[in-house]
Design a protein around this motif. Sequence first.
Motif, PDB file in Angstrom:
ATOM      1  N   ASP A   1      -5.722  11.408   1.962  1.00  0.00           N
ATOM      2  CA  ASP A   1      -5.936  11.125   3.375  1.00  0.00           C
ATOM      3  C   ASP A   1      -5.456  12.374   4.120  1.00  0.00           C
ATOM      4  OD1 ASP A   1      -5.520  10.422   6.108  1.00  0.00           O
ATOM      5  OD2 ASP A   1      -5.339   8.314   5.541  1.00  0.00           O
TER       6      ASP A   1
ATOM      7  N   ASP B   1      -5.079  13.043   7.087  1.00  0.00           N
ATOM      8  CA  ASP B   1      -4.255  12.817   8.262  1.00  0.00           C
ATOM      9  C   ASP B   1      -2.848  12.338   7.905  1.00  0.00           C
ATOM     10  OD1 ASP B   1      -6.241  13.505  10.175  1.00  0.00           O
ATOM     11  OD2 ASP B   1      -7.201  11.559   9.839  1.00  0.00           O
ATOM     12  N   LYS B   2      -2.644  11.904   6.655  1.00  0.00           N
ATOM     13  CA  LYS B   2      -1.350  11.331   6.285  1.00  0.00           C
ATOM     14  C   LYS B   2      -0.702  11.965   5.060  1.00  0.00           C
ATOM     15  CE  LYS B   2      -2.634   6.744   7.927  1.00  0.00           C
ATOM     16  NZ  LYS B   2      -2.980   5.391   7.489  1.00  0.00           N
ATOM     17  N   ASP B   3      -1.489  12.491   4.131  1.00  0.00           N
ATOM     18  CA  ASP B   3      -0.957  12.864   2.820  1.00  0.00           C
ATOM     19  C   ASP B   3      -0.843  14.364   2.561  1.00  0.00           C
ATOM     20  OD1 ASP B   3      -0.785  10.156   2.194  1.00  0.00           O
ATOM     21  OD2 ASP B   3      -2.813  10.118   1.352  1.00  0.00           O
TER      22      ASP B   3
ATOM     23  N   GLU C   1     -15.164  15.509   5.075  1.00  0.00           N
ATOM     24  CA  GLU C   1     -15.044  14.110   4.670  1.00  0.00           C
ATOM     25  C   GLU C   1     -16.414  13.455   4.517  1.00  0.00           C
ATOM     26  OE1 GLU C   1     -10.652  13.019   6.468  1.00  0.00           O
ATOM     27  OE2 GLU C   1     -12.384  12.845   7.797  1.00  0.00           O
TER      28      GLU C   1
END
Length: 186
Positions: free
Chosen positions: A126, A128-130, A118
Amino acid sequence: MMTWREWLLDLTVEEFIRSDYLHATADLLNDPEFNHLIISKELNVKVILHPFMKSYEKHFTSLKDSGSLSFVTFDDVSIKDEVIEADMLLTDYTSVSWDFLYQNKPIIFYMFDQEAMEAERGTYLDLDKDLYGYKAKSTKEVFDLLEYIVTQAPANPFYEKAGDYFDYFDQENCRRLADKVLGPKV
């Protein structure tokens, strides 16, 4: 199938040997539990290095090479064929993962260096989310996920997200591309 890191490409051999990239890969491939699972479940693991990592290839191929685990390069195989034939993907950030999502095949994202990725390159999702696959940050997590996939979940439970990323699930992508580039067939 791990991707490349541009910040590793100009390292000396000694610097590369000390890199997290090599150590994370070596730790996984040399992990006794990982190797036992491969052998006991009769898995065929192919490690395919990104072409940009070719100058470091010998540091990977010397790690392990047996009947169950082998190293291949883009020179040795057709990536298209490997994507079609493989039952699942273990990767970090490679875009080949989209092909596995499209085919509803399990994906383990081994993100041992997420913070560095990153910071150095950035990401378009993302992380952590996607993600559309399982996420692991350690060798133990990779092993646990691989064991779960092999014994209980051979499909990708994240496949329901595929519609968020793909407009079409048919055999017409080549025609649509040709129509866009060349114009519709009259």
